[in-house]
Design an enzyme around this catalytic site. Structure first.
Site, mmCIF file in Angstrom:
data_model
loop_
_atom_site.group_PDB
_atom_site.id
_atom_site.type_symbol
_atom_site.label_atom_id
_atom_site.label_comp_id
_atom_site.label_asym_id
_atom_site.label_seq_id
_atom_site.Cartn_x
_atom_site.Cartn_y
_atom_site.Cartn_z
ATOM 1 N N GLY A 86 -31.475 -15.826 -1.619
ATOM 2 C CA GLY A 86 -31.705 -17.218 -2.701
ATOM 3 C C GLY A 86 -32.427 -18.089 -1.846
ATOM 4 N N GLY A 139 -34.645 -19.601 -4.414
ATOM 5 C CA GLY A 139 -34.351 -20.928 -4.887
ATOM 6 C C GLY A 139 -34.672 -22.222 -4.743
ATOM 7 N N PHE A 140 -34.029 -23.106 -5.490
ATOM 8 C CA PHE A 140 -33.764 -24.682 -5.207
ATOM 9 C C PHE A 140 -33.276 -24.793 -3.889
ATOM 10 C CE2 PHE A 140 -31.683 -29.124 -6.842
ATOM 11 C CZ PHE A 140 -32.409 -29.650 -6.336
ATOM 12 N N GLY A 173 -32.063 -22.828 -1.865
ATOM 13 C CA GLY A 173 -32.358 -21.765 -0.776
ATOM 14 C C GLY A 173 -33.732 -22.507 0.025
ATOM 15 N N THR A 225 -20.036 -24.599 -5.127
ATOM 16 C CA THR A 225 -20.506 -25.496 -6.273
ATOM 17 C C THR A 225 -18.721 -25.917 -6.394
ATOM 18 O OG1 THR A 225 -21.086 -26.229 -8.193
ATOM 19 C CG2 THR A 225 -19.227 -23.892 -8.333
ATOM 20 N N ASP A 226 -18.882 -28.564 -6.416
ATOM 21 C CA ASP A 226 -17.702 -28.314 -6.983
ATOM 22 C C ASP A 226 -17.096 -27.880 -8.189
ATOM 23 O OD1 ASP A 226 -19.429 -29.265 -8.784
ATOM 24 O OD2 ASP A 226 -18.856 -31.547 -7.532
ATOM 25 N N GLU A 227 -17.500 -27.349 -9.066
ATOM 26 C CA GLU A 227 -17.442 -26.456 -10.588
ATOM 27 C C GLU A 227 -16.709 -26.092 -10.686
ATOM 28 O OE1 GLU A 227 -20.692 -26.149 -13.583
ATOM 29 O OE2 GLU A 227 -21.473 -27.100 -12.725
ATOM 30 N N TYR A 246 -19.773 -19.682 -15.370
ATOM 31 C CA TYR A 246 -20.550 -19.647 -13.753
ATOM 32 C C TYR A 246 -19.392 -20.032 -13.288
ATOM 33 C CZ TYR A 246 -23.385 -22.138 -10.150
ATOM 34 O OH TYR A 246 -23.025 -23.319 -9.350
ATOM 35 N N LYS A 253 -18.398 -18.676 -9.933
ATOM 36 C CA LYS A 253 -18.539 -18.754 -8.208
ATOM 37 C C LYS A 253 -16.584 -18.774 -7.051
ATOM 38 C CE LYS A 253 -21.320 -19.828 -6.740
ATOM 39 N NZ LYS A 253 -22.745 -19.634 -5.297
HETATM 40 P P1 NAD Z 1 -31.299 -21.068 -8.167
HETATM 41 O O1 NAD Z 1 -31.371 -20.731 -9.328
HETATM 42 O O2 NAD Z 1 -31.963 -22.176 -8.412
HETATM 43 O O3 NAD Z 1 -31.856 -20.274 -7.111
HETATM 44 C C1 NAD Z 1 -31.418 -18.752 -6.864
HETATM 45 C C2 NAD Z 1 -31.917 -18.575 -5.917
HETATM 46 O O4 NAD Z 1 -31.030 -16.799 -5.779
HETATM 47 C C3 NAD Z 1 -33.308 -17.815 -6.399
HETATM 48 O O5 NAD Z 1 -34.120 -17.388 -5.919
HETATM 49 C C4 NAD Z 1 -32.821 -15.805 -7.035
HETATM 50 O O6 NAD Z 1 -34.544 -15.288 -7.572
HETATM 51 C C5 NAD Z 1 -31.706 -15.697 -6.425
HETATM 52 N N1 NAD Z 1 -31.378 -14.711 -6.693
HETATM 53 C C6 NAD Z 1 -30.275 -14.596 -8.571
HETATM 54 N N2 NAD Z 1 -29.700 -13.444 -8.488
HETATM 55 C C7 NAD Z 1 -29.919 -12.716 -7.136
HETATM 56 C C8 NAD Z 1 -29.338 -11.432 -6.678
HETATM 57 N N3 NAD Z 1 -28.805 -10.348 -7.816
HETATM 58 N N4 NAD Z 1 -30.267 -10.771 -5.583
HETATM 59 C C9 NAD Z 1 -30.690 -11.973 -4.988
HETATM 60 N N5 NAD Z 1 -30.930 -12.946 -4.960
HETATM 61 C C10 NAD Z 1 -30.550 -13.474 -6.195
HETATM 62 O O7 NAD Z 1 -29.945 -22.038 -7.940
HETATM 63 P P2 NAD Z 1 -29.876 -23.297 -6.526
HETATM 64 O O8 NAD Z 1 -29.558 -24.074 -7.459
HETATM 65 O O9 NAD Z 1 -30.997 -22.445 -5.607
HETATM 66 O O10 NAD Z 1 -28.815 -22.007 -5.791
HETATM 67 C C11 NAD Z 1 -28.005 -22.027 -5.206
HETATM 68 C C12 NAD Z 1 -26.407 -21.870 -4.957
HETATM 69 O O11 NAD Z 1 -25.827 -23.017 -4.529
HETATM 70 C C13 NAD Z 1 -25.538 -21.618 -5.689
HETATM 71 O O12 NAD Z 1 -24.712 -20.202 -4.690
HETATM 72 C C14 NAD Z 1 -25.451 -22.170 -6.199
HETATM 73 O O13 NAD Z 1 -24.194 -21.861 -6.847
HETATM 74 C C15 NAD Z 1 -24.714 -23.554 -5.261
HETATM 75 N N6 NAD Z 1 -24.551 -24.664 -5.755
HETATM 76 C C16 NAD Z 1 -26.019 -25.069 -6.537
HETATM 77 C C17 NAD Z 1 -26.035 -26.298 -6.303
HETATM 78 C C18 NAD Z 1 -26.412 -27.857 -7.473
HETATM 79 O O14 NAD Z 1 -26.862 -28.505 -8.161
HETATM 80 N N7 NAD Z 1 -27.906 -26.209 -7.750
HETATM 81 C C19 NAD Z 1 -24.790 -27.075 -6.546
HETATM 82 C C20 NAD Z 1 -23.920 -26.399 -5.675
HETATM 83 C C21 NAD Z 1 -23.535 -24.998 -5.361
HETATM 84 O O1 TDX Z 2 -30.655 -30.351 -21.278
HETATM 85 C C1 TDX Z 2 -29.700 -31.173 -20.893
HETATM 86 N N1 TDX Z 2 -28.801 -31.625 -21.475
HETATM 87 C C2 TDX Z 2 -27.827 -32.594 -20.640
HETATM 88 O O2 TDX Z 2 -27.365 -33.350 -20.923
HETATM 89 C C3 TDX Z 2 -29.151 -30.203 -19.829
HETATM 90 C C4 TDX Z 2 -29.879 -29.388 -19.342
HETATM 91 C C5 TDX Z 2 -28.448 -30.826 -19.361
HETATM 92 N N2 TDX Z 2 -27.140 -31.672 -19.775
HETATM 93 C C6 TDX Z 2 -26.640 -32.246 -19.026
HETATM 94 C C7 TDX Z 2 -24.769 -31.596 -18.891
HETATM 95 C C8 TDX Z 2 -24.522 -32.091 -17.770
HETATM 96 O O3 TDX Z 2 -22.959 -32.673 -18.012
HETATM 97 O O4 TDX Z 2 -26.722 -32.765 -17.780
HETATM 98 C C9 TDX Z 2 -25.199 -32.313 -16.697
HETATM 99 C C10 TDX Z 2 -25.967 -31.651 -16.328
HETATM 100 O O5 TDX Z 2 -26.307 -30.650 -16.352
HETATM 101 P P1 TDX Z 2 -27.262 -29.323 -15.318
HETATM 102 O O6 TDX Z 2 -28.397 -30.221 -14.446
HETATM 103 O O7 TDX Z 2 -27.148 -28.310 -16.336
HETATM 104 O O8 TDX Z 2 -26.276 -29.226 -14.240
HETATM 105 P P2 TDX Z 2 -24.979 -28.748 -14.420
HETATM 106 O O9 TDX Z 2 -24.013 -27.767 -15.277
HETATM 107 O O10 TDX Z 2 -24.109 -30.163 -13.526
HETATM 108 O O11 TDX Z 2 -24.331 -27.863 -13.231
HETATM 109 C C11 TDX Z 2 -25.152 -27.483 -11.797
HETATM 110 O O12 TDX Z 2 -24.349 -28.443 -11.075
HETATM 111 C C12 TDX Z 2 -23.267 -27.884 -9.927
HETATM 112 C C13 TDX Z 2 -25.601 -26.905 -11.472
HETATM 113 O O13 TDX Z 2 -26.622 -26.019 -13.050
HETATM 114 C C14 TDX Z 2 -25.029 -25.797 -10.986
HETATM 115 O O14 TDX Z 2 -25.338 -24.885 -10.569
HETATM 116 C C15 TDX Z 2 -24.360 -26.097 -9.839
HETATM 117 O O15 TDX Z 2 -23.637 -25.452 -9.331
#
Ligand code: NAD
Ligand code: TDX
Length: 355
Positions: free
Chosen positions: A7, A10-11, A13, A133-135, A158, A162
């Protein structure tokens, strides 16, 4: 040090890969399927580094993953590949079950087979960091924090997927002895964040004078961590985390969604003043089904045991983030033309006559 990152396009990664290659000088193999959420444009700064390699592969593809292990011979795995957007999981959960559950299972099995064949010193040193994730802990009330002992109680497809993957990772440690460590982090924000999530969506909509959708009354609370702080934490946990343990990661930056959106509007008023304040674009829309009220992380274990500390607070981090989006249209414009920010995650009424 050779690290197999999944990954990495991604963001989070990509922040991890940049940290490992540019700051630490490690060799990295980035295994990524390049779904809608993955783009190699997030990795232009590492693309021509000798230590960086990319493999386009699906983590569910056992043959491709086994081959990646045997040819790259990693010392560590940092497993981040996942479907990550809660709203998309409500619209359709299959990709979440496939990638997050079956994909993690496939990673664990390939890692186990590879690890079993290592010579004793490398076998002893090998680590598999499962990034989560904390979710998985569900929703908090007004008080309290998630600790590593908080029972799992996921709300969305989701977070349920996880949670399932976390349980698989722990089971592979207990049953097979695979040296697994798990991290559970709060909401990340910062550069290279796909513009479907609250913060980048709000910034881009504000730039374009579009409505800023706030789900429900906007009182839901998230605990925001700057993505580069998370990348450093993951490197530390992979390096020094105790096998079989969980480490919570969070920056002690709880904010109500409405306050996050309002702060972005204030910053945009300063950077791009218009005829009216950007806050006039705020629009309350239908709430997210199963919307968790509050997340907040207690990161004491990571701070005291492994010595990590967040360097960015929300005020400094959000200003840097808004500036980054203003300065980096080259990165987000192609993604935005593929997904312009339409509402996701509302449950369609069942079709008439459907079983
Ligand atoms: P993201 O959606 O930005 O990136 C995910 C990446 O995984 C992408 O590059 C995508 O192409 C790749 N991917 C998806 N499916 C795949 C597959 N089947 N095989 C290979 N690659 C694949 O996600 P992110 O926000 O960077 O999150 C990364 C990790 O961190 C995830 O496991 C997520 O659950 C965890 N996480 C995210 C957050 C957050 O706030 N974004 C918080 C806590 C934990
Ligand atoms: O348009 C919006 N308006 C809004 O009010 C969107 C997209 C979200 N929201 C709210 C929902 C949530 O309470 O904002 C908060 C944040 O939403 P997201 O950005 O979708 O994040 P969240 O659902 O909290 O999950 C994120 O944090 C934990 C990541 O997407 C997950 O991958 C990670 O595990």
């Amino acid at each position: 040090m050779r690290i197999l990152v999944t990954g990495g396009a991604g963001f989070i990664g990509s922040a991890v890969v940049r940290h490992l290659v540019l700051d630490k000088g490690y060799e990295v193999l980035n295994v990524d399927k390049l779904t809608y959420a993955g783009t190699q444009t997030s990795l232009t700064s590492v693309g021509n580094q000798a230590g960086y390699r990319f493999l386009k592969a699906d983590i569910c593809d056992r043959g491709a993953i086994a081959e990646a292990f045997s040819s790259f011979q990693p010392d560590r795995v940092m497993h981040l590949a996942a479907e990550s957007h809660v709203d998309r999981s409500i619209t359709g959960a299959k990709d979440f079950v496939d990638t997050n559950v079956i994909g993690t299972f496939t990673m664990l099995e390939c890692a186990r087979q590879y690890w079993a064949g290592l010579e004793p010193a490398r076998k002893e040193a090998f680590r598999f960091l499962h990034v989560s994730t904390d979710e998985v802990y569900g929703s908090l009330g007004d008080d309290g924090l998630f600790t590593e002992e908080t029972p799992y109680d996921p709300s969305s497809p989701y977070s349920a997927s996880k949670a399932a993957s976390d349980h698989l990772a722990k089971a592979w440690m207990r049953t097979y002895g695979l040296p697994v460590v798990v991290s559970n982090c709060s909401n990340n924000y910062g550069p290279f964040h796909f513009p479907e999530k609250l913060i980048p969506l709000t910034i881009l909509n504000a730039m374009e004078g579009k409505p800023l959708p706030v789900y429900g009354n906007g009182a839901n609370i998230r605990d925001w961590l700057y993505v580069e702080d998370h990348a450093r934490a993951l490197d530390i946990i992979a390096e020094r985390g105790r096998i079989g343990e969980t480490y919570n990661v969070g920056g002690r930056n709880e904010r109500r969604n409405i306050d996050v959106v309002t702060r972005i509007c204030e910053l945009m008023d300063g950077f791009r003043p218009g005829r009216q304040p950007h806050a006039a674009l705020i629009t309350h829309v239908a709430d997210r089904p199963g919307h968790d009220a509050r997340y907040a992380i207690d990161a004491t274990k990571l701070e005291t045991e492994l010595g990590w500390k967040a360097e960015e607070n929300f005020d400094t981090g959000i200003e840097k983030t808004v500036r980054w989006y203003l300065d980096n249209e080259w990165w987000w414009a192609p993604l935005r033309s593929g997904y312009a920010g339409t509402r996701l995650g509302l449950i369609d009424p069942p079709k008439q006559g459907a079983a």
